[in-house]
Design a protein around this motif. Structure first.
Motif, PDB file in Angstrom:
ATOM      1  N   GLU A 178      -4.847  15.364   9.481  1.00 23.84           N
ATOM      2  CA  GLU A 178      -5.725  15.155   8.321  1.00 23.84           C
ATOM      3  C   GLU A 178      -4.992  14.280   7.304  1.00 23.84           C
ATOM      4  N   PRO A 179      -5.741  13.529   6.498  1.00 25.24           N
ATOM      5  CA  PRO A 179      -5.079  12.761   5.437  1.00 25.24           C
ATOM      6  C   PRO A 179      -4.529  13.694   4.365  1.00 25.24           C
ATOM      7  N   PRO A 180      -3.593  13.217   3.563  1.00 26.14           N
ATOM      8  CA  PRO A 180      -3.060  14.055   2.486  1.00 26.14           C
ATOM      9  C   PRO A 180      -4.175  14.575   1.571  1.00 26.14           C
ATOM     10  N   ALA A 181      -4.088  15.829   1.212  1.00 28.57           N
ATOM     11  CA  ALA A 181      -5.124  16.468   0.393  1.00 28.57           C
ATOM     12  C   ALA A 181      -5.271  15.801  -0.963  1.00 28.57           C
ATOM     13  N   GLU A 182      -4.191  15.249  -1.487  1.00 25.83           N
ATOM     14  CA  GLU A 182      -4.252  14.653  -2.825  1.00 25.83           C
ATOM     15  C   GLU A 182      -4.864  13.247  -2.821  1.00 25.83           C
ATOM     16  N   PHE A 183      -5.157  12.688  -1.661  1.00 27.97           N
ATOM     17  CA  PHE A 183      -5.806  11.383  -1.593  1.00 27.97           C
ATOM     18  C   PHE A 183      -7.196  11.449  -2.212  1.00 27.97           C
ATOM     19  N   SER A 184      -7.602  10.345  -2.822  1.00 25.18           N
ATOM     20  CA  SER A 184      -8.984  10.213  -3.277  1.00 25.18           C
ATOM     21  C   SER A 184      -9.869  10.081  -2.031  1.00 25.18           C
ATOM     22  N   ALA A 185     -11.155  10.252  -2.207  1.00 24.41           N
ATOM     23  CA  ALA A 185     -12.069  10.123  -1.071  1.00 24.41           C
ATOM     24  C   ALA A 185     -11.971   8.740  -0.415  1.00 24.41           C
ATOM     25  N   PRO A 186     -11.949   7.626  -1.167  1.00 26.90           N
ATOM     26  CA  PRO A 186     -11.805   6.327  -0.494  1.00 26.90           C
ATOM     27  C   PRO A 186     -10.483   6.188   0.267  1.00 26.90           C
ATOM     28  N   LYS A 227      -8.908   8.655   1.703  1.00 28.02           N
ATOM     29  CA  LYS A 227      -9.095   9.445   2.935  1.00 28.02           C
ATOM     30  C   LYS A 227      -9.890   8.648   3.958  1.00 28.02           C
ATOM     31  N   ALA A 228     -10.927   7.942   3.509  1.00 30.17           N
ATOM     32  CA  ALA A 228     -11.723   7.127   4.426  1.00 30.17           C
ATOM     33  C   ALA A 228     -10.854   6.024   5.039  1.00 30.17           C
ATOM     34  N   LEU A 229     -10.031   5.376   4.226  1.00 29.53           N
ATOM     35  CA  LEU A 229      -9.118   4.350   4.750  1.00 29.53           C
ATOM     36  C   LEU A 229      -8.170   4.942   5.782  1.00 29.53           C
ATOM     37  N   TRP A 230      -7.640   6.121   5.476  1.00 30.26           N
ATOM     38  CA  TRP A 230      -6.722   6.797   6.393  1.00 30.26           C
ATOM     39  C   TRP A 230      -7.424   7.061   7.733  1.00 30.26           C
ATOM     40  N   TRP A 231      -8.666   7.575   7.663  1.00 33.24           N
ATOM     41  CA  TRP A 231      -9.407   7.854   8.898  1.00 33.24           C
ATOM     42  C   TRP A 231      -9.657   6.579   9.696  1.00 33.24           C
ATOM     43  N   LEU A 232      -9.993   5.492   9.009  1.00 29.52           N
ATOM     44  CA  LEU A 232     -10.205   4.232   9.724  1.00 29.52           C
ATOM     45  C   LEU A 232      -8.926   3.778  10.417  1.00 29.52           C
ATOM     46  N   GLN A 233      -7.800   3.915   9.753  1.00 27.78           N
ATOM     47  CA  GLN A 233      -6.515   3.546  10.354  1.00 27.78           C
ATOM     48  C   GLN A 233      -6.200   4.476  11.527  1.00 27.78           C
ATOM     49  N   LYS A 234      -6.451   5.756  11.356  1.00 23.66           N
ATOM     50  CA  LYS A 234      -6.188   6.741  12.419  1.00 23.66           C
ATOM     51  C   LYS A 234      -6.988   6.393  13.677  1.00 23.66           C
ATOM     52  N   GLY A 235      -8.188   5.859  13.472  1.00 24.03           N
ATOM     53  CA  GLY A 235      -9.041   5.475  14.597  1.00 24.03           C
ATOM     54  C   GLY A 235      -8.784   4.073  15.114  1.00 24.03           C
ATOM     55  N   GLY A 236      -7.736   3.440  14.629  1.00 27.53           N
ATOM     56  CA  GLY A 236      -7.394   2.112  15.120  1.00 27.53           C
ATOM     57  C   GLY A 236      -8.360   1.028  14.672  1.00 27.53           C
ATOM     58  N   PRO A 282       0.815  -1.217   0.000  1.00 28.05           N
ATOM     59  CA  PRO A 282       0.000   0.000   0.000  1.00 28.05           C
ATOM     60  C   PRO A 282       0.851   1.271   0.000  1.00 28.05           C
ATOM     61  N   ASP A 283       0.218   2.338  -0.410  1.00 28.50           N
ATOM     62  CA  ASP A 283       0.826   3.663  -0.349  1.00 28.50           C
ATOM     63  C   ASP A 283       1.210   3.922   1.117  1.00 28.50           C
ATOM     64  N   GLU A 284       2.478   4.201   1.368  1.00 26.06           N
ATOM     65  CA  GLU A 284       2.978   4.408   2.737  1.00 26.06           C
ATOM     66  C   GLU A 284       2.242   5.515   3.471  1.00 26.06           C
ATOM     67  N   ARG A 285       1.718   6.472   2.730  1.00 25.57           N
ATOM     68  CA  ARG A 285       1.033   7.598   3.376  1.00 25.57           C
ATOM     69  C   ARG A 285      -0.261   7.163   4.052  1.00 25.57           C
ATOM     70  N   LEU A 286      -0.807   5.993   3.675  1.00 27.37           N
ATOM     71  CA  LEU A 286      -2.016   5.494   4.328  1.00 27.37           C
ATOM     72  C   LEU A 286      -1.763   5.105   5.777  1.00 27.37           C
ATOM     73  N   THR A 287      -0.520   4.824   6.106  1.00 25.13           N
ATOM     74  CA  THR A 287      -0.195   4.435   7.483  1.00 25.13           C
ATOM     75  C   THR A 287       0.586   5.519   8.222  1.00 25.13           C
ATOM     76  N   ASP A 288       0.829   6.644   7.572  1.00 24.60           N
ATOM     77  CA  ASP A 288       1.483   7.774   8.237  1.00 24.60           C
ATOM     78  C   ASP A 288       0.390   8.588   8.915  1.00 24.60           C
ATOM     79  N   LEU A 289       0.236   8.381  10.200  1.00 25.43           N
ATOM     80  CA  LEU A 289      -0.846   9.003  10.953  1.00 25.43           C
ATOM     81  C   LEU A 289      -0.364  10.185  11.779  1.00 25.43           C
ATOM     82  N   SER A 290       0.796  10.726  11.435  1.00 29.82           N
ATOM     83  CA  SER A 290       1.382  11.816  12.213  1.00 29.82           C
ATOM     84  C   SER A 290       0.653  13.140  12.005  1.00 29.82           C
ATOM     85  N   SER A 291      -0.113  13.246  10.948  1.00 26.51           N
ATOM     86  CA  SER A 291      -0.846  14.469  10.653  1.00 26.51           C
ATOM     87  C   SER A 291      -2.251  14.404  11.263  1.00 26.51           C
TER      88      SER A 291
END
Length: 100
Positions: A13-21, A23-32, A2-11
């Motif tokens: 907000e998810p990266p602005a250039e992410f597609s909506a899905p 971003k949703a994956l990023w949020w789910l990961q951020k929430g454990g 996977p794109d490494e940025r999906l697991t970079d939770l230091s921010s």
């Protein structure tokens, strides 16, 4: 892989250039991969484009995390993805790998 940025939770907000899905994956990961405000955010993103397979696949994951297996199975079918998995981490990784 996977794109490494999906697991970079230091921010905050998810990266602005992410597609909506993504971003949703990023949020789910951020929430454990648990219910909570991040899950709510991811679920709202998925609901904004119901009927688009990428959104529907993440939507299935949301309901898997929620424990609503019937609803998850519905969204897996809509996304044309197998619905046998019950481990949210495994499903997250499958979806994330599609963005590799």
């Amino acid at each position: 892989m996977p794109d490494e940025r999906l697991t970079d939770l230091s921010s905050d907000e998810p990266p602005a250039e992410f597609s909506a899905p993504q971003k949703a994956l990023w949020w789910l990961q951020k929430g454990g991969l648990r219910l909570g405000p991040e899950w709510e955010r991811a679920h709202m993103i998925c609901q904004e484009a119901e009927g688009e397979k990428a959104h529907d696949w993440v939507h299935a994951l949301c309901h898997l995390i929620e424990g609503d297996l019937g609803n998850a199975a519905y969204w897996f079918r809509r996304a044309q993805q197998p619905s046998g998995a019950t481990d949210p981490k495994e499903v997250w990784e499958q979806i994330a790998a599609s963005y590799g």
